[in-house]
Write an enzyme that holds these catalytic residues in place. Structure first.
Site, PDB file in Angstrom:
ATOM      1  N   HIS A  43       0.875  -1.129  -0.312  1.00 34.69           N
ATOM      2  CA  HIS A  43       0.070  -0.166  -0.355  1.00 34.69           C
ATOM      3  C   HIS A  43       0.889   1.049   0.353  1.00 34.69           C
ATOM      4  O   HIS A  43       1.611   2.078   1.192  1.00 34.69           O
ATOM      5  CB  HIS A  43      -1.081  -0.214   1.098  1.00 34.69           C
ATOM      6  CG  HIS A  43      -1.695   0.687   1.092  1.00 34.69           C
ATOM      7  ND1 HIS A  43      -2.935   0.750   1.720  1.00 34.69           N
ATOM      8  CD2 HIS A  43      -1.853   2.200   0.930  1.00 34.69           C
ATOM      9  CE1 HIS A  43      -3.644   1.918   1.688  1.00 34.69           C
ATOM     10  NE2 HIS A  43      -3.135   2.949   1.137  1.00 34.69           N
ATOM     11  N   GLU A  70      -2.593  -1.838  -3.081  1.00 37.34           N
ATOM     12  CA  GLU A  70      -3.631  -0.782  -2.582  1.00 37.34           C
ATOM     13  C   GLU A  70      -3.145   0.478  -2.690  1.00 37.34           C
ATOM     14  O   GLU A  70      -1.945   1.075  -2.631  1.00 37.34           O
ATOM     15  CB  GLU A  70      -4.162  -1.019  -0.974  1.00 37.34           C
ATOM     16  CG  GLU A  70      -4.024  -2.514  -1.302  1.00 37.34           C
ATOM     17  CD  GLU A  70      -4.706  -2.771   0.626  1.00 37.34           C
ATOM     18  OE1 GLU A  70      -5.026  -4.071   0.710  1.00 37.34           O
ATOM     19  OE2 GLU A  70      -4.179  -2.261   1.078  1.00 37.34           O
ATOM     20  N   HIS A 190      -8.118  -5.256   7.591  1.00 34.76           N
ATOM     21  CA  HIS A 190      -8.128  -4.360   8.855  1.00 34.76           C
ATOM     22  C   HIS A 190      -7.968  -5.363   9.694  1.00 34.76           C
ATOM     23  O   HIS A 190      -8.802  -5.444  10.492  1.00 34.76           O
ATOM     24  CB  HIS A 190      -8.484  -3.623   8.394  1.00 34.76           C
ATOM     25  CG  HIS A 190      -7.993  -2.101   8.770  1.00 34.76           C
ATOM     26  ND1 HIS A 190      -7.183  -0.986   7.976  1.00 34.76           N
ATOM     27  CD2 HIS A 190      -8.282  -1.633  10.006  1.00 34.76           C
ATOM     28  CE1 HIS A 190      -6.664  -0.440   9.034  1.00 34.76           C
ATOM     29  NE2 HIS A 190      -6.804  -0.311   9.883  1.00 34.76           N
TER      30      HIS A 190
END
Length: 237
Positions: A43, A70, A190
């Site tokens: 990410h 991401e 998450h």
């Protein structure tokens, strides 16, 4: 079996703290796959405080499983994804300077924008996923964008589960049922950990993939990376 994609942002954070190449991000990615990990997630953020844009390019030659990038689809990010052509791009509505992801997309308000970005990625053969909260209207909105998958933002579930409230899974289970009915693939991520991943997987119909970074790398400090990856794989069977 639900696939495990390991987010290696924390490895890059540790490397960057000393300014050298220890730990070696590319070697860690290769080792995670050798240990059984079924994907590598990164990410990159605009300030490159952990994953650098060059890391994304270098990893392309290392990731032999599934490569997932991401990020917030701003111009630089879009250009990077189109250059690297990962297997999957996950769109996350991060604010600049955000410590970590904190909410899913409003897929109704941002439908036109998301649709345009998704079409560009799909024209280039890249599977798309949208980061969303477990809200039925947002799932329906995601479908209208043309995305291939959604990624359920699981912070709320993880928090409730840590308090002993197993009912925190209910919105996610309902969101999964709707996503399956709409033909959307389901990812999640998450704050998922060894403590809660098995319960989550058992209650989410059609869960294709989880992306786990912070917890997995933290747990590996005590348990070892090879062992930790395989503990997750066993819980995801």
């Amino acid at each position: 079996m639900t696939k495990l994609s390991v987010n290696i942002n924390k490895i890059a954070t540790l490397r960057n703290a000393r300014g050298g190449n220890v730990p070696d991000l590319l070697k860690v990615a290769a080792d995670i796959q050798r240990f059984g990990g079924q994907g590598i997630t990164i990410h990159p953020r605009p300030d490159e405080r952990h994953i650098r844009y060059q890391d994304a390019r270098d990893l392309k030659a290392v990731v032999t499983t599934e490569y997932n990038i991401e990020g917030n689809p701003q111009h630089n990010f879009i250009d990077l994804v189109l250059e690297c052509k990962p297997d999957q791009v996950t769109l996350v509505p991060d604010a600049i300077g955000a410590i970590t992801s904190s909410a899913g997309w409003d897929t109704i308000k941002n439908q036109e924008y998301l649709t345009e970005v998704i079409q560009e990625f799909q024209r280039n053969g890249i599977r798309t996923s949208i980061f969303v909260d477990p809200i039925l209207e947002m799932i329906e909105g995601a479908k209208k964008t043309g995305t291939d998958r959604i990624e359920l933002y699981t912070e709320s579930f993880a928090h409730q589960y840590s308090l002993g409230n197993e009912k925190g899974i209910d919105p996610y289970a309902k969101a999964a049922v709707l996503a399956n009915e709409l033909g959307l693939g389901i990812n999640a991520g998450h704050d998922l950990s060894l403590d809660n991943i098995k319960f989550f997987k058992e209650n989410i119909q059609g869960l294709l993939e989880v992306s786990i970074g912070h917890a997995l790398i933290s747990e590996a400090l005590y348990l070892g990376l090879d062992n930790t990856v395989n503990m997750y794989l066993n819980k995801l069977k």
